[in-house]
Design a protein around this motif. Structure first.
Motif, short mmCIF file in Angstrom:
data_model
loop_
_atom_site.label_atom_id
_atom_site.label_comp_id
_atom_site.label_asym_id
_atom_site.label_seq_id
_atom_site.Cartn_x
_atom_site.Cartn_y
_atom_site.Cartn_z
N GLN A 74 61.89 26.44 -36.37
CA GLN A 74 63.16 25.72 -36.38
C GLN A 74 64.25 26.60 -36.97
OE1 GLN A 74 63.48 22.35 -35.19
NE2 GLN A 74 61.48 22.90 -34.38
N GLY A 75 65.46 26.46 -36.45
CA GLY A 75 66.59 27.19 -37.04
C GLY A 75 67.06 28.35 -36.21
N SER A 76 67.40 29.44 -36.87
CA SER A 76 68.08 30.58 -36.27
C SER A 76 67.19 31.33 -35.27
CB SER A 76 68.54 31.54 -37.37
OG SER A 76 68.92 32.78 -36.83
N ALA A 77 67.74 31.56 -34.08
CA ALA A 77 67.02 32.38 -33.09
C ALA A 77 66.91 33.82 -33.57
CB ALA A 77 67.74 32.32 -31.75
N ARG A 78 67.93 34.28 -34.28
CA ARG A 78 67.91 35.65 -34.81
C ARG A 78 66.75 35.82 -35.79
NH1 ARG A 78 72.20 39.44 -35.64
NH2 ARG A 78 73.70 37.88 -34.98
N ALA A 236 56.12 30.62 -29.76
CA ALA A 236 55.21 29.49 -29.58
C ALA A 236 53.85 29.91 -29.04
CB ALA A 236 55.84 28.47 -28.64
N TYR A 237 53.81 31.04 -28.33
CA TYR A 237 52.54 31.46 -27.72
C TYR A 237 52.04 32.79 -28.26
CZ TYR A 237 52.94 27.48 -24.67
OH TYR A 237 53.02 26.18 -24.20
N GLY A 238 52.57 33.23 -29.38
CA GLY A 238 52.06 34.42 -30.05
C GLY A 238 52.26 35.70 -29.27
N LEU A 239 53.36 35.80 -28.53
CA LEU A 239 53.63 37.00 -27.74
C LEU A 239 54.53 37.94 -28.51
CD1 LEU A 239 54.38 35.24 -24.32
CD2 LEU A 239 52.16 35.91 -25.28
N TRP A 240 54.56 39.19 -28.09
CA TRP A 240 55.40 40.17 -28.78
C TRP A 240 56.55 40.64 -27.89
CZ3 TRP A 240 50.17 41.91 -27.77
CH2 TRP A 240 50.05 42.87 -26.77
N VAL A 241 57.41 41.46 -28.45
CA VAL A 241 58.51 42.07 -27.73
C VAL A 241 58.41 43.58 -27.86
CG1 VAL A 241 60.12 40.15 -27.94
CG2 VAL A 241 60.03 41.86 -29.74
N THR A 242 58.99 44.30 -26.89
CA THR A 242 59.11 45.74 -27.03
C THR A 242 60.38 46.04 -27.80
OG1 THR A 242 60.34 45.98 -24.97
CG2 THR A 242 57.93 46.11 -24.83
N GLN A 243 60.53 47.28 -28.29
CA GLN A 243 61.73 47.62 -29.04
C GLN A 243 62.99 47.53 -28.18
OE1 GLN A 243 61.79 48.26 -32.54
NE2 GLN A 243 63.91 47.75 -32.04
N PRO A 244 62.98 48.05 -26.93
CA PRO A 244 64.19 47.89 -26.10
C PRO A 244 64.52 46.42 -25.83
CG PRO A 244 62.78 49.62 -25.21
CD PRO A 244 61.98 48.94 -26.29
N GLU A 245 63.49 45.61 -25.67
CA GLU A 245 63.71 44.18 -25.45
C GLU A 245 64.35 43.53 -26.68
OE1 GLU A 245 61.00 40.22 -24.33
OE2 GLU A 245 60.05 42.11 -24.92
N LYS A 246 63.82 43.85 -27.85
CA LYS A 246 64.38 43.29 -29.08
C LYS A 246 65.83 43.74 -29.26
CE LYS A 246 63.63 42.93 -34.08
NZ LYS A 246 62.73 43.25 -35.22
N ASP A 247 66.10 45.00 -28.99
CA ASP A 247 67.48 45.50 -29.12
C ASP A 247 68.43 44.75 -28.19
OD1 ASP A 247 66.55 47.33 -30.96
OD2 ASP A 247 66.46 49.00 -29.54
N ALA A 248 67.98 44.48 -26.96
CA ALA A 248 68.82 43.76 -26.00
C ALA A 248 69.06 42.32 -26.47
CB ALA A 248 68.16 43.76 -24.62
N MET A 249 68.03 41.70 -27.01
CA MET A 249 68.17 40.33 -27.52
C MET A 249 69.15 40.29 -28.69
SD MET A 249 64.24 38.95 -27.39
CE MET A 249 63.59 38.13 -25.92
N LYS A 250 69.07 41.26 -29.57
CA LYS A 250 69.96 41.30 -30.73
C LYS A 250 71.41 41.48 -30.29
CE LYS A 250 68.73 43.47 -34.50
NZ LYS A 250 68.22 44.50 -35.43
N ARG A 251 71.64 42.29 -29.26
CA ARG A 251 73.01 42.48 -28.78
C ARG A 251 73.58 41.16 -28.25
NH1 ARG A 251 70.89 47.48 -26.93
NH2 ARG A 251 70.48 46.61 -24.85
N VAL A 252 72.76 40.38 -27.58
CA VAL A 252 73.22 39.09 -27.09
C VAL A 252 73.49 38.15 -28.26
CG1 VAL A 252 72.56 37.02 -25.81
CG2 VAL A 252 72.07 39.27 -24.85
N LEU A 253 72.57 38.09 -29.21
CA LEU A 253 72.71 37.17 -30.34
C LEU A 253 73.85 37.58 -31.27
CD1 LEU A 253 68.96 36.44 -31.17
CD2 LEU A 253 70.58 34.99 -29.93
N ASP A 254 74.26 38.83 -31.22
CA ASP A 254 75.42 39.26 -32.02
C ASP A 254 76.68 38.49 -31.60
OD1 ASP A 254 74.05 41.04 -33.61
OD2 ASP A 254 74.56 42.81 -32.41
N THR A 255 76.70 38.01 -30.36
CA THR A 255 77.86 37.28 -29.87
C THR A 255 77.79 35.79 -30.22
OG1 THR A 255 76.90 36.72 -27.70
CG2 THR A 255 77.96 38.88 -27.92
#
Length: 265
Positions: A74-78, A236-255
């Motif tokens: 619950q809470g922040s996606a970041r 929710a399903y115990g999956l991971w992210v790659t570093q480029p994927e995480k970086d892309a997600m952070k750029r979106v969440l920065d907005t």
């Protein structure tokens, strides 16, 4: 009257300088007009991108929740993103769609298959096929990936125009932890309404098994919700992210630093 050569040269020089000044002023005027119509007043009046900023998740009137492996934080996606492991991709040479169970099962046991549940959840003005309380024949919705209003009409060809997208693509999930899940857990992942969105068929095909590093919706207004939904599913399903994927997600969440995770609640 006799004009000396030196006076003539001075006159020619002044003439060239005058023409140079005229050309310079003309260029400045052109640049000012270009600015006025691009970065000036008309940029202020430019309308914001149309399209939904979120998509439906759950309708308790006819859906039952699918139990994930873990509760969505619950809470922040970041903050939830920071809680995901970062690893490389596992091989996908052994990936098969059947590893996630038969497509569009009635996993929540409400009497309707998952595809029709999602169409009913996401469309407005829903019309059922004659004699059915599940099978969707038509409807309209604000398509989230393109931001366009789309009509759905059931038919051998027309049905392809609206597809049900796995927000976390099953091929991506397979390479990032789903191989370690049980068949029942993978079946839940494939039919969890948090991981499913009715979407434009061509946009869904373009996305394929891409993650946030390789594909994001054309509708920029929807990207925060989209990324938060991916993060929620992976948590929710115990999956991971790659570093480029995480970086892309952070750029979106920065907005959208206040973006929360997405749950079926």
């Amino acid at each position: 009257m006799t004009v000396s050569w030196s006076a003539y040269r001075r006159a020619r020089r002044r003439s060239r300088q005058a023409w140079a000044l005229v050309v310079l002023l003309a260029c400045a005027a052109v640049a000012l007009v270009a600015w006025f119509f691009t970065a000036g007043q008309f940029a202020v009046a430019e309308p914001a991108m149309a399209g939904p900023t979120a998509a439906p998740v759950f309708d308790a009137a006819f859906m039952k929740p699918v139990v994930p492996v873990h509760a969505v934080p619950q809470g922040s996606a970041r903050e939830a993103l920071e809680g995901l492991p970062v690893k490389g991709r596992a091989p996908n040479d052994n990936y098969e769609r059947e590893a996630f169970g038969q497509a569009w099962l009635d996993v929540d046991r409400n009497g309707c298959d998952t595809r029709n549940d999602i169409l009913r959840r996401d469309l407005t003005g829903v019309i059922f096929t004659e004699g059915s309380k599940c099978r969707i024949a038509a409807g309209t919705f604000d398509e989230p990936y393109t931001g366009q209003v789309v009509d759905f009409r059931r038919g051998q060809e027309s049905s392809k125009a609206v597809q049900i997208d796995h927000v976390v693509a099953l091929g991506d999930a397979w390479q990032k932890g789903a191989q370690q899940l049980t068949p029942q857990q993978r079946q839940s992942l494939a039919n969890d309404p948090v991981n499913l969105i009715a979407a434009d068929g061509p946009a869904n095909q373009q996305k394929s098994a891409g993650d946030a590093a390789t594909w994001l919706p054309k509708n920029k207004a929807f990207r925060c919700h989209y990324v938060a939904r991916q993060i929620s599913v992976k948590a929710a399903y115990g999956l991971w992210v790659t570093q480029p994927e995480k970086d892309a997600m952070k750029r979106v969440l920065d907005t959208c630093p206040d973006q929360s995770t997405v749950t079926a609640g």
